[in-house]
Scaffold this active site. Structure first.
Site, PDB file in Angstrom:
ATOM      1  N   GLU A  32      78.775  31.701   4.509  1.00 17.43           N
ATOM      2  CA  GLU A  32      78.327  30.424   5.453  1.00 17.43           C
ATOM      3  C   GLU A  32      79.629  29.626   5.701  1.00 17.43           C
ATOM      4  O   GLU A  32      79.923  29.188   6.651  1.00 17.43           O
ATOM      5  CB  GLU A  32      77.137  29.574   4.688  1.00 17.43           C
ATOM      6  CG  GLU A  32      75.872  30.211   5.049  1.00 17.43           C
ATOM      7  CD  GLU A  32      74.935  30.036   4.192  1.00 17.43           C
ATOM      8  OE1 GLU A  32      74.719  28.673   3.502  1.00 17.43           O
ATOM      9  OE2 GLU A  32      73.694  30.696   3.949  1.00 17.43           O
ATOM     10  N   TYR A  57      72.881  24.684  -2.838  1.00 16.23           N
ATOM     11  CA  TYR A  57      72.281  25.820  -3.765  1.00 16.23           C
ATOM     12  C   TYR A  57      71.790  25.650  -5.337  1.00 16.23           C
ATOM     13  O   TYR A  57      70.512  26.332  -5.452  1.00 16.23           O
ATOM     14  CB  TYR A  57      73.444  26.909  -3.464  1.00 16.23           C
ATOM     15  CG  TYR A  57      73.152  27.652  -2.316  1.00 16.23           C
ATOM     16  CD1 TYR A  57      72.431  28.684  -2.036  1.00 16.23           C
ATOM     17  CD2 TYR A  57      73.895  27.144  -0.838  1.00 16.23           C
ATOM     18  CE1 TYR A  57      72.309  29.479  -0.846  1.00 16.23           C
ATOM     19  CE2 TYR A  57      73.519  27.740   0.186  1.00 16.23           C
ATOM     20  CZ  TYR A  57      72.751  29.036   0.418  1.00 16.23           C
ATOM     21  OH  TYR A  57      72.915  29.539   1.518  1.00 16.23           O
TER      22      TYR A  57
HETATM   23  C1  HEM Z   1      65.547  29.873   5.912  1.00 19.33           C
HETATM   24  C2  HEM Z   1      67.036  32.763   2.201  1.00 19.33           C
HETATM   25  C3  HEM Z   1      68.922  29.095   0.044  1.00 19.33           C
HETATM   26  C4  HEM Z   1      66.988  26.226   3.497  1.00 19.33           C
HETATM   27  C5  HEM Z   1      65.607  31.094   4.948  1.00 19.33           C
HETATM   28  C6  HEM Z   1      65.194  32.352   5.336  1.00 19.33           C
HETATM   29  C7  HEM Z   1      65.617  32.979   4.185  1.00 19.33           C
HETATM   30  C8  HEM Z   1      66.218  32.246   3.264  1.00 19.33           C
HETATM   31  C9  HEM Z   1      65.325  34.657   4.100  1.00 19.33           C
HETATM   32  C10 HEM Z   1      64.439  32.907   6.557  1.00 19.33           C
HETATM   33  C11 HEM Z   1      65.445  33.203   7.513  1.00 19.33           C
HETATM   34  C12 HEM Z   1      64.943  33.510   8.970  1.00 19.33           C
HETATM   35  O1  HEM Z   1      63.953  32.691   9.180  1.00 19.33           O
HETATM   36  O2  HEM Z   1      65.375  34.167   9.743  1.00 19.33           O
HETATM   37  C13 HEM Z   1      67.662  31.928   1.181  1.00 19.33           C
HETATM   38  C14 HEM Z   1      68.182  32.541   0.090  1.00 19.33           C
HETATM   39  C15 HEM Z   1      68.734  31.306  -0.712  1.00 19.33           C
HETATM   40  C16 HEM Z   1      68.699  30.350   0.158  1.00 19.33           C
HETATM   41  C17 HEM Z   1      67.973  33.849  -0.622  1.00 19.33           C
HETATM   42  C18 HEM Z   1      69.340  31.211  -1.955  1.00 19.33           C
HETATM   43  C19 HEM Z   1      70.113  32.175  -2.300  1.00 19.33           C
HETATM   44  C20 HEM Z   1      68.666  27.818   0.880  1.00 19.33           C
HETATM   45  C21 HEM Z   1      69.041  26.652   0.552  1.00 19.33           C
HETATM   46  C22 HEM Z   1      68.471  25.762   1.560  1.00 19.33           C
HETATM   47  C23 HEM Z   1      67.654  26.542   2.303  1.00 19.33           C
HETATM   48  C24 HEM Z   1      69.988  26.104  -0.536  1.00 19.33           C
HETATM   49  C25 HEM Z   1      68.632  24.377   1.594  1.00 19.33           C
HETATM   50  C26 HEM Z   1      68.212  23.495   0.687  1.00 19.33           C
HETATM   51  C27 HEM Z   1      66.577  26.958   4.425  1.00 19.33           C
HETATM   52  C28 HEM Z   1      65.800  26.423   5.727  1.00 19.33           C
HETATM   53  C29 HEM Z   1      65.345  27.471   6.344  1.00 19.33           C
HETATM   54  C30 HEM Z   1      65.738  28.780   5.567  1.00 19.33           C
HETATM   55  C31 HEM Z   1      65.523  24.966   5.965  1.00 19.33           C
HETATM   56  C32 HEM Z   1      64.706  27.441   7.531  1.00 19.33           C
HETATM   57  C33 HEM Z   1      63.219  27.846   7.646  1.00 19.33           C
HETATM   58  C34 HEM Z   1      62.445  26.668   7.322  1.00 19.33           C
HETATM   59  O3  HEM Z   1      62.713  25.425   7.608  1.00 19.33           O
HETATM   60  O4  HEM Z   1      61.330  26.573   6.617  1.00 19.33           O
HETATM   61  N1  HEM Z   1      66.445  31.141   3.764  1.00 19.33           N
HETATM   62  N2  HEM Z   1      67.897  30.590   1.509  1.00 19.33           N
HETATM   63  N3  HEM Z   1      67.999  27.806   1.695  1.00 19.33           N
HETATM   64  N4  HEM Z   1      66.637  28.240   4.358  1.00 19.33           N
HETATM   65 FE1  HEM Z   1      67.233  29.548   2.715  1.00 19.33          FE
END
Ligand code: HEM
Length: 406
Positions: free
Chosen positions: A137, A95
């Site tokens: 989580e 994060y």
């Molecule tokens: C997917 C928000 C932090 C990795 C997503 C999605 C959202 C989101 C809205 C799409 C959900 C869906 O497909 O249904 C956020 C928010 C964060 C955050 C608001 C911080 C407060 C992180 C962190 C990581 C991460 C720290 C890891 C480094 C991913 C990955 C996906 C994802 C790998 C799947 C989509 C892809 O592979 O492109 N996140 N996220 N996220 N997030 Fe996060």
């Protein structure tokens, strides 16, 4: 807890950030992958090219910032995202990395307009938002770790059967290599698979809905082969699975996740799918017939024609086996052969008068899944029919889209 000044600054700058949303997000991913190339193995690089996911993450941060002093409002949205994060094995220590690079991107794009006060306020707000995700989580990791048959991280599964369901959809039956217990899951949930495609620079992670009912000694996913289409490149992972993954091969899989799940109720159940969107709904169909055999189920499926109509014999036969199952299919573009068979009841697209003609009333639980245009249409129809919003459940493939008709 955030002080009022920070809250005020964050709320008043949300519109500015949203306005530059795309530029900030692009810069964010550039910085993120430059500073942490290892994350290229985590984020879907195909979505990056399509520019879809980039918007989803940043938009979620802005949405959260808007409710920074009442984050409980966005808890349902947080949970949906947290399910995906858990399924991808996202860790608390990742994060701050996202936070640092997001702030750096905001600074780069806004230039002098990003004063120290603004950056400091957003830094604090991000930490608060991130803590909510991390907590939700953590609870999910705990739950899956303690579940009978559950596991953390990835577990190796062997392909035991590979079954062609249509010209474009193939099912893979998966059993754990360790031959241990499988956890119970909820119909509608998905898993993440990890593939290392020879010649590819990155590990690829993809989500697929489980397409059979829970409680079986195997997991099943049904994958559509995404061929190249106009401006859309061929699906790297789906083609790899179809062409190179066979019975006996092993795939690492994360435990089932997701909140698009079948709720028990006495209302009739209406499952409406377009194309490969049928996968979570087939799971719900079987689960409902097994657990609540008295509950009427309408399984409505839209496909282009019979050649891409997955599991058509199986679904049609269910009606003979279960008095409460009714299966309807629409072909938007039936072939001459389709005219000789009775696999479809409607030519054209699902429409409201037709829905009203086959369903007893709008008092039912509706679940739908399919391509974005299809989802918008179905949502519009149900709204027009005044279906109560609590009875409308849906899931997008891939990054969360919007049902608003633009
Ligand atoms: C997917 C928000 C932090 C990795 C997503 C999605 C959202 C989101 C809205 C799409 C959900 C869906 O497909 O249904 C956020 C928010 C964060 C955050 C608001 C911080 C407060 C992180 C962190 C990581 C991460 C720290 C890891 C480094 C991913 C990955 C996906 C994802 C790998 C799947 C989509 C892809 O592979 O492109 N996140 N996220 N996220 N997030 Fe996060």
């Amino acid at each position: 807890q955030l002080d009022q000044r920070t809250i005020d600054i964050v709320k008043s700058t949300v519109p500015v950030l949203a306005e530059h949303g795309e530029a900030i997000t692009k810069r964010f991913y550039q910085l993120l992958f430059e500073n942490h190339p290892e994350l290229k193995h985590v984020f879907n690089q195909a979505n990056q090219k399509m520019d879809k996911q980039p918007k989803a993450l940043a938009n979620a941060v802005y949405a959260a910032a808007q409710y920074i002093d009442q984050l409980e409002v966005i808890l349902p949205a947080v949970k949906q995202i947290a399910h995906k994060h858990r399924s991808l094995n996202i860790k608390p220590e990742q994060y701050p990395i996202v936070g640092e690079n997001l702030l750096a991107a905001i600074k780069d794009v806004l230039g002098d307009a990003a004063t120290d006060d603004i950056i400091e306020a957003w830094g604090k707000a991000y930490t608060v938002i991130a803590d909510v995700f991390i907590q939700v989580e953590q609870d999910m990791y705990q739950e899956v770790a303690h579940k009978n048959g559950g596991w953390l991280d990835y577990r190796d599964f062997k392909i035991t059967h590979k079954i062609q369901e249509s010209d474009v959809i193939t099912s893979f039956y998966l059993s754990p290599v360790d031959q241990g217990t499988l956890p119970d899951y909820k119909a509608g949930q998905y898993i993440t698979i990890k593939v290392n495609i020879p010649g590819s620079d990155y590990t690829q992670l993809r989500q697929y809905s489980l397409s059979d009912a829970p409680g079986k000694p195997y997991f099943r996913i049904s994958v559509k082969r995404e061929d190249e289409q106009n401006d859309k490149p061929a699906g790297v992972v789906s083609n790899y699975l179809h062409h190179s993954i066979n019975v006996g091969d092993t795939l690492p899989i994360s435990a089932p996740a997701g909140d698009f799940t079948l709720q028990e109720s006495d209302q009739p159940l209406v499952l409406i799918s377009g194309g490969v969107g049928l996968t979570p709904l087939v799971s719900m169909l079987h689960d409902s017939l097994q657990k609540q055999p008295d509950r009427p189920v309408y399984f409505i499926h839209a496909a282009q024609n019979g050649s891409v109509h997955a599991m058509k014999e199986h679904l049609t036969n269910l009606q003979e086996e279960y008095v409460n199952a009714q299966v309807y299919t629409c072909y938007s573009n039936p072939t001459v052969e389709d005219q000789q068979t009775n696999y479809h009841q409607l030519e054209g697209f699902v429409n409201l008068p037709w829905l009203q003609s086959i369903l007893p009333s709008n008092e039912a639980a509706f679940y739908f899944c399919g391509p974005e245009g299809f989802m918008k249409n179905v949502n519009q129809m149900l709204t027009e029919w005044q279906v109560s919003p609590e009875s409308i459940n849906y899931e997008f493939f891939g990054p969360q889209g919007s049902l608003e008709v633009s």
